[in-house]
Design a protein around this motif. Structure first.
Motif, mmCIF file in Angstrom:
data_model
loop_
_atom_site.group_PDB
_atom_site.id
_atom_site.type_symbol
_atom_site.label_atom_id
_atom_site.label_comp_id
_atom_site.label_asym_id
_atom_site.label_seq_id
_atom_site.Cartn_x
_atom_site.Cartn_y
_atom_site.Cartn_z
ATOM 1 N N GLN A 76 0.432 -4.299 0.187
ATOM 2 C CA GLN A 76 -0.824 -4.243 -0.558
ATOM 3 C C GLN A 76 -1.971 -3.818 0.344
ATOM 4 N N VAL A 109 -7.778 -3.608 -10.225
ATOM 5 C CA VAL A 109 -6.688 -2.706 -9.856
ATOM 6 C C VAL A 109 -5.971 -3.225 -8.610
ATOM 7 N N TRP A 110 -4.649 -3.099 -8.652
ATOM 8 C CA TRP A 110 -3.819 -3.374 -7.476
ATOM 9 C C TRP A 110 -3.513 -2.037 -6.823
ATOM 10 N N THR A 111 -3.660 -1.950 -5.507
ATOM 11 C CA THR A 111 -3.325 -0.718 -4.788
ATOM 12 C C THR A 111 -2.479 -1.043 -3.565
ATOM 13 N N GLY A 124 -1.058 2.615 -7.595
ATOM 14 C CA GLY A 124 -2.187 1.891 -8.164
ATOM 15 C C GLY A 124 -1.823 1.383 -9.554
ATOM 16 N N LYS A 142 -11.443 0.967 -4.364
ATOM 17 C CA LYS A 142 -10.015 0.824 -4.072
ATOM 18 C C LYS A 142 -9.236 2.070 -4.505
ATOM 19 N N LEU A 143 -9.591 2.631 -5.650
ATOM 20 C CA LEU A 143 -8.907 3.835 -6.109
ATOM 21 C C LEU A 143 -9.224 5.035 -5.225
ATOM 22 N N LEU A 146 -7.245 4.664 -2.170
ATOM 23 C CA LEU A 146 -5.842 4.943 -2.460
ATOM 24 C C LEU A 146 -5.548 6.429 -2.309
ATOM 25 N N VAL A 157 0.838 10.105 -5.352
ATOM 26 C CA VAL A 157 0.172 8.954 -5.962
ATOM 27 C C VAL A 157 0.723 8.736 -7.363
ATOM 28 N N LEU A 159 -0.352 6.285 -10.557
ATOM 29 C CA LEU A 159 -1.390 5.377 -11.022
ATOM 30 C C LEU A 159 -1.130 4.975 -12.469
#
Length: 289
Positions: A76, A109-111, A124, A142-143, A146, A157, A159
């Motif tokens: 993460q 958001v999780w990245t 993402g 965060k994005l 990423l 990527v 997403l």
């Protein structure tokens, strides 16, 4: 009233009493109702993917639940970034605290770096349970990071979008994230790298108007709501009644906005196949440095 009508009325009263009595003894969540086809079903028919057994609609997932369905190998990124309340918007701090506690995320958001069958990917996942996956300052940061890390280390990527749009509690700062993320997407694209987006229910507002529609390959889950403005706003503006399937993934595919609709249980395999056409088998853990 005839004796038959009295008997029928009495039978209905007794039935209602029994239903009210035993309904309180049924645990919550045993029966589910699909918001698309309104089919009711026993919760065990949900399966591991939380999909309606009748129409195939994928129920909304938290970021960590979706991550678990994709891979067990990940690192993460940007866990230290925490959303604040720049405008001191009434009630916003409490909403943030509740969302962070519920989703275990610092923002919507999780990245991170993920491994899909030996294929490294910058991943993402937007979480619809974090203030409806709204786009705030930290979400945008965060994005953007990423895509910047993916460009630096020549990574594709993937997403997963799920959002109600820009976060009103952060004002114009949230709207600026659309341009910031788009700029990072363009640099990633200029480097000749692959960007795959998976549109999930719902993907709307400023997210749809920016990076959700800028991918090289656009995938959607069945029956997902995808659009910009809401149905009521458009109907009032146009003075027309919109069709029932308006803003559905299926309608967008017919009009060329979606390349492929993939059932949730087949999604991991489809993504792996697309990555296999694009990438060598390389797995490193120092991409985030």
């Amino acid at each position: 009233m005839t004796w038959f009508d009295r008997l029928k009325d009495y039978s209905k009263q007794q039935t209602d009493k029994l239903l009210n009595r035993y309904s309180t003894q049924i645990p919550l969540g045993i029966w589910r109702e699909c918001p698309k086809c309104h089919n009711r079903f026993y919760y065990r028919r949900f399966g591991n993917f939380d999909v309606c057994p009748q129409c195939g609609y994928g129920f909304r997932l938290t970021a960590y639940k979706r991550l678990k369905l994709l891979t067990k190998d990940y690192v993460q990124w940007d866990m230290d970034l925490v959303t604040k309340d720049p405008l001191h918007f009434p009630g916003y701090a409490d909403k943030l605290q509740h969302a962070q506690k519920t989703t275990k995320l610092n923002d919507s958001v999780w990245t991170g770096l993920a491994l899909l069958e030996k294929k490294s990917v910058a991943l993402g996942i937007m979480d619809p349970y974090f203030i409806m996956g709204s786009l705030g300052m930290i979400t945008g940061e965060k994005l953007a990071r990423l895509f910047e890390r993916a460009t630096l280390h020549e990574l594709p990527v993937i997403l997963f979008t799920a959002s109600g749009g820009a976060r009103m509690q952060e004002g114009i700062r949230s709207l600026m994230q659309m341009a910031k993320v788009t700029a990072a997407v363009n640099r990633h694209k200029a480097a000749g790298l692959l960007y795959i987006v998976v549109l999930t229910d719902p993907t709307t507002g400023g997210v749809t108007a920016s990076f959700a529609m800028e991918a090289d390959i656009t995938i959607a889950e069945p029956k997902a709501l995808i659009g910009f403005a809401g149905r009521r706003v458009i109907e009032q503006t146009m003075n027309q009644k919109l069709p029932d399937d308006f803003q559905s993934a299926e309608q967008l595919q017919k009009n060329g906005f979606v390349d492929e609709i993939v059932p949730r249980e087949k999604l991991a395999g489809e993504l792996l196949q697309l990555l296999s056409l694009n990438q060598n088998d390389v797995w490193r853990t120092d991409y985030g440095k």
